[in-house]
Design a protein around this motif. Structure first.
Motif, PDB file in Angstrom:
ATOM      1  N   GLU A 255       0.808  -1.221   0.000  1.00 60.73           N
ATOM      2  CA  GLU A 255       0.000   0.000   0.000  1.00 60.73           C
ATOM      3  C   GLU A 255       0.839   1.268   0.000  1.00 60.73           C
ATOM      4  OE1 GLU A 255      -2.243  -3.375   1.601  1.00 60.73           O
ATOM      5  OE2 GLU A 255      -0.431  -2.416   2.361  1.00 60.73           O
ATOM      6  N   ALA A 256       2.093   1.181   0.427  1.00 60.63           N
ATOM      7  CA  ALA A 256       2.898   2.384   0.688  1.00 60.63           C
ATOM      8  C   ALA A 256       3.135   3.246  -0.544  1.00 60.63           C
ATOM      9  CB  ALA A 256       4.229   1.988   1.325  1.00 60.63           C
ATOM     10  N   ALA A 257       3.282   2.630  -1.713  1.00 52.30           N
ATOM     11  CA  ALA A 257       3.555   3.410  -2.924  1.00 52.30           C
ATOM     12  C   ALA A 257       2.436   4.400  -3.203  1.00 52.30           C
ATOM     13  CB  ALA A 257       3.738   2.482  -4.120  1.00 52.30           C
ATOM     14  N   THR A 258       1.209   3.981  -2.969  1.00 54.30           N
ATOM     15  CA  THR A 258       0.066   4.862  -3.218  1.00 54.30           C
ATOM     16  C   THR A 258      -0.279   5.700  -1.994  1.00 54.30           C
ATOM     17  OG1 THR A 258      -0.858   3.325  -4.842  1.00 54.30           O
ATOM     18  CG2 THR A 258      -2.371   4.935  -3.861  1.00 54.30           C
ATOM     19  N   GLU A 259      -0.425   5.052  -0.840  1.00 54.76           N
ATOM     20  CA  GLU A 259      -0.923   5.749   0.351  1.00 54.76           C
ATOM     21  C   GLU A 259       0.084   6.728   0.940  1.00 54.76           C
ATOM     22  OE1 GLU A 259      -2.298   2.866   3.149  1.00 54.76           O
ATOM     23  OE2 GLU A 259      -3.864   2.083   1.815  1.00 54.76           O
ATOM     24  N   ASP A 270       7.076  20.978  -5.582  1.00 52.04           N
ATOM     25  CA  ASP A 270       8.407  20.864  -6.179  1.00 52.04           C
ATOM     26  C   ASP A 270       8.691  19.459  -6.695  1.00 52.04           C
ATOM     27  OD1 ASP A 270       8.831  23.501  -5.516  1.00 52.04           O
ATOM     28  OD2 ASP A 270       9.895  23.057  -3.659  1.00 52.04           O
ATOM     29  N   ALA A 271       7.855  18.488  -6.290  1.00 54.20           N
ATOM     30  CA  ALA A 271       8.073  17.092  -6.675  1.00 54.20           C
ATOM     31  C   ALA A 271       7.368  16.711  -7.968  1.00 54.20           C
ATOM     32  CB  ALA A 271       7.618  16.153  -5.553  1.00 54.20           C
ATOM     33  N   GLU A 272       6.443  17.538  -8.416  1.00 56.68           N
ATOM     34  CA  GLU A 272       5.719  17.304  -9.673  1.00 56.68           C
ATOM     35  C   GLU A 272       5.089  15.908  -9.724  1.00 56.68           C
ATOM     36  OE1 GLU A 272       8.365  18.183 -12.923  1.00 56.68           O
ATOM     37  OE2 GLU A 272       8.680  20.241 -12.254  1.00 56.68           O
ATOM     38  N   LYS A 273       4.619  15.435  -8.544  1.00 54.45           N
ATOM     39  CA  LYS A 273       3.891  14.166  -8.425  1.00 54.45           C
ATOM     40  C   LYS A 273       4.738  12.944  -8.800  1.00 54.45           C
ATOM     41  CE  LYS A 273      -0.665  16.257  -9.165  1.00 54.45           C
ATOM     42  NZ  LYS A 273      -0.207  17.649  -9.333  1.00 54.45           N
ATOM     43  N   GLN A 274       6.055  13.071  -8.718  1.00 53.95           N
ATOM     44  CA  GLN A 274       6.943  11.963  -9.066  1.00 53.95           C
ATOM     45  C   GLN A 274       7.691  11.459  -7.834  1.00 53.95           C
ATOM     46  OE1 GLN A 274       9.160  12.389 -12.814  1.00 53.95           O
ATOM     47  NE2 GLN A 274       8.207  14.404 -13.055  1.00 53.95           N
ATOM     48  N   GLY A 275       8.144  10.202  -7.886  1.00 52.77           N
ATOM     49  CA  GLY A 275       8.873   9.648  -6.755  1.00 52.77           C
ATOM     50  C   GLY A 275       9.425   8.265  -7.053  1.00 52.77           C
ATOM     51  N   ILE A 276      10.184   7.744  -6.101  1.00 51.35           N
ATOM     52  CA  ILE A 276      10.751   6.400  -6.192  1.00 51.35           C
ATOM     53  C   ILE A 276      10.344   5.606  -4.963  1.00 51.35           C
ATOM     54  CG2 ILE A 276      12.882   5.036  -6.191  1.00 51.35           C
ATOM     55  CD1 ILE A 276      14.227   7.272  -7.742  1.00 51.35           C
ATOM     56  N   TYR A 277       9.856   4.398  -5.195  1.00 43.41           N
ATOM     57  CA  TYR A 277       9.523   3.475  -4.108  1.00 43.41           C
ATOM     58  C   TYR A 277      10.630   2.437  -4.046  1.00 43.41           C
ATOM     59  CZ  TYR A 277       6.711   0.350  -1.161  1.00 43.41           C
ATOM     60  OH  TYR A 277       6.257  -0.432  -0.120  1.00 43.41           O
TER      61      TYR A 277
END
Length: 328
Positions: A255-259, A270-277
């Motif tokens: 669940e962590a990637a979404t929640e 500043d993150a523009e809805k991007q990230g790394i799991y």
């Protein structure tokens, strides 16, 4: 509300539509013109389009739609064409409102003949959402990127951090310094926090010469703390990549990637809805999401399962990286 001539009215405000006993020739929005031939049809919200389709998709049956059509077309053809064209109104809505509606319509078997159009609209809305907080680089920044490989976007920052994670995996797999042993205290694996510090410190040493700062336990809005971020200042603007780290044993692994990552951290402007799991793999004998019996034998299998759990709306914005630190 029933109108004259067998019309069915749609009340303004929350989408609420009732089906008249007579054959409905038009669908009104409050006191405005007919939806099917309304020049301002694009102003319909996604929820109202969904409500109209939900009521009338079974009332106005599917008929063949010839390329040529006009006022002389049969009423049944006009009605079904109205429904099929109505979905394009969703393209004008805000992505946060449109994408959930599109997801429901695509999975609705009654809308099977509209799936191609619905998927096309979803792709456009997903792109619109991705670019919502995007600031294009300046000409000087583009020159720096082309001539010197400088990072000028969050997407570029994400690719660079992923590249360094792949290099870390290569060092763990075949390096001469037994890098994997850093993640153990004797025969016992380390917990998430010390593992995160090891990874963050390595990235910071490598990326700092490029003016990229790795910040562990980065405090964000509402006192939320991201495991670590990669940030770079470009003039007065900051680019920020958020990263969430989880051990394979964590009960909220799937669940962590979404929640957490998407809903709490990547929403930072500043993150523009991007990230790394980033997930730590210590081997098949370790629990997965709190379960001893999980059937996952390789990190690539876990990566595939994790990516399958990420909703279509955020795929392409969130990368899953499973770091294999298991003892070979």
């Amino acid at each position: 509300m029933e109108g004259s001539g067998g019309y069915t009215l749609v009340q303004a405000g929350p989408a609420r539509i009732t089906q008249s006993s007579a054959w409905p020739k038009r669908v009104f929005l409050g006191q405005t013109a007919a939806a099917c031939d309304l020049p301002k049809r694009a102003s319909l919200s996604s929820c109202k389009v969904e409500a109209i389709l939900d009521v009338f998709i079974g009332v106005w049956p599917k008929v063949p739609l010839p390329i040529s059509h006009g006022s002389e077309s049969p009423n049944g053809e006009k009605a079904y064409r109205c429904l099929t064209e109505l979905v394009w109104s969703i393209s004008s809505d805000h992505p946060d409102a449109a994408i959930p509606v599109l997801k429901r319509l695509i999975s609705d078997s009654r809308c099977a003949d509209m799936v191609k159009d619905l998927k096309s609209i979803r792709s456009a809305q997903t792109r619109k959402k991705a670019l919502a907080d995007f600031t294009p680089p300046t000409p000087l920044q583009i020159v720096e990127m082309l001539d010197h490989g400088a990072v000028v976007t969050v997407d570029g920052l994400r690719k660079l951090v992923l590249h360094e994670l792949f290099k870390l995996q290569g060092a763990i797999d075949g390096g001469e310094f037994d890098t994997a042993s850093l993640f153990y205290a004797g025969d016992k694996r380390l917990d998430e926090e010390p593992c995160t510090k090891i990874i963050a410190e390595r990235l910071d040493l490598i990326l700092r010469p490029q003016s990229i700062t790795i910040t562990p336990e980065h405090h964000l809005k509402h006192d939320k703390r991201c495991d670590f971020t990669a940030g770079k200042l470009l003039g007065s603007e900051r680019r920020l990549l958020v990263t969430e780290v989880k051990g394979q044993w964590h009960p909220k692994l799937y669940e962590a990637a979404t929640e957490q990552l998407n809903n709490l951290y990547a929403i930072h402007p500043d993150a523009e809805k991007q990230g790394i799991y980033l997930v730590l793999w210590f081997g098949e004998k370790e629990k997965v999401a709190g379960k001893k019996k999980h059937g996952i034998k390789k990190p690539v299998e876990l990566k595939r399962d994790l990516e399958a759990k990420i909703s279509l709306e955020i795929r392409g914005f969130i990368d899953v990286f499973v770091l294999d630190v298991s003892k070979k």
